[in-house]
Design an enzyme around this catalytic site. Sequence first.
Site, PDB file in Angstrom:
ATOM      1  CG  ASN A   2      -1.739   1.257   1.369  1.00 18.71           C
ATOM      2  OD1 ASN A   2      -2.384   1.652   0.123  1.00 18.71           O
ATOM      3  ND2 ASN A   2      -2.254   1.606   2.521  1.00 18.71           N
ATOM      4  CB  CYS A  25      -3.688   6.771  -3.314  1.00 23.89           C
ATOM      5  SG  CYS A  25      -1.846   7.288  -3.209  1.00 23.89           S
TER       6      CYS A  25
END
Length: 374
Positions: free
Chosen positions: A306, A333
Amino acid sequence: MECLYFAAERCRSCTQLATAYEQQLRTKAEHCAGLLADFDSLRMLPPQASAESGFRNKAKMVVAGTSQNPTIGILDADGHGVDLRNCGICDPALRAAFGIIERFIIRLGLIPYDVPRRKGELKHVIITVNEAGALMVRWVLRTKKHFVALRDSLPEFLRALPQATVVSVNFLPEHKAVLEGPEEIVLTAAQTLPFTLNGVQMHLRPQGFFQTNTQIAAALYRQARLWIDDIAPASLWDLYSGVGGFALHCARPGRQVVGIETSDQAVQAARVSAAELGLDDIEFFSGDATEFAVQSQTAPEAVIVNPPRRGISAELADWLNDSAVSHVVYSSCNAKTLARDLQRMDNFRPVLGRVMDMFPQTDHYEVITLLERR
């Protein structure tokens, strides 16, 4: 969502506010699908929608103006304050706190920092709310000039804002475009703000990272947990583990789980959560994800990554590609760097993906993908 600040052109941060939310979600799904179009094996699941307003659990507000007439919001192009205390994307509990913050600025005579003149003391107020409505309030000062006043007024502040579980003072002496400095003094007995998502309690320390959209963070962790439980690995690494959201959700008796995170505060918080949950087969360590992986003598069966917007390093991508890891869950993201990293990891086949709308009213989104070794 209607916004008077947007209509008056006082704030244009929510660049997609004029677009219907259903269209925003479609556009994000299409954008992501386009960036990942080279991977024929990838099946995209329906995008995860968010609430359109009130979804932000964290408000990072610039304090400007004067001690008697402060603004709480952002700065305009000239460095002057624009008050945004009724911002519609902020959780209502955050908006309710801004009036009390203003009253204490006035009562204590706190001097807002004047960016163009490089004078003043109070730079930012950073407020986070958990799913139960409890708050973490962080005052960011240039020097310690106002520290004693803030410390001594704590009992009065807590009476005025009883939802404030954690209150701290951060020091940012440099004149630069960052939100906080390295030194933080917590004034309250409580050191962490608890978040309980999907029955898993996590702890956020003042300088720790947590996803800004609680609803989507919960959905993100559920998706990763579902994929990991389907795979049922005996060993799992959570790289860039933060406060342990993925690792704690995916921990199971007998499954060896390791979380790696650069932030010491986040690691400490994750360890507290693991102890509270009675998890014996999970460990958290402070360190660089790439260094940990390439220096390890063994590889787990599955890895969750992540990373920040820049994606994972080329070295980590190469290590994963050539390792014995059978599955990777990649939460990103930035779909552009995700696509770059997937191209580099060509020994893996992307099989499932899902856009998670962490940032409504903007072009940004989170996407989570499941990779399996060819």
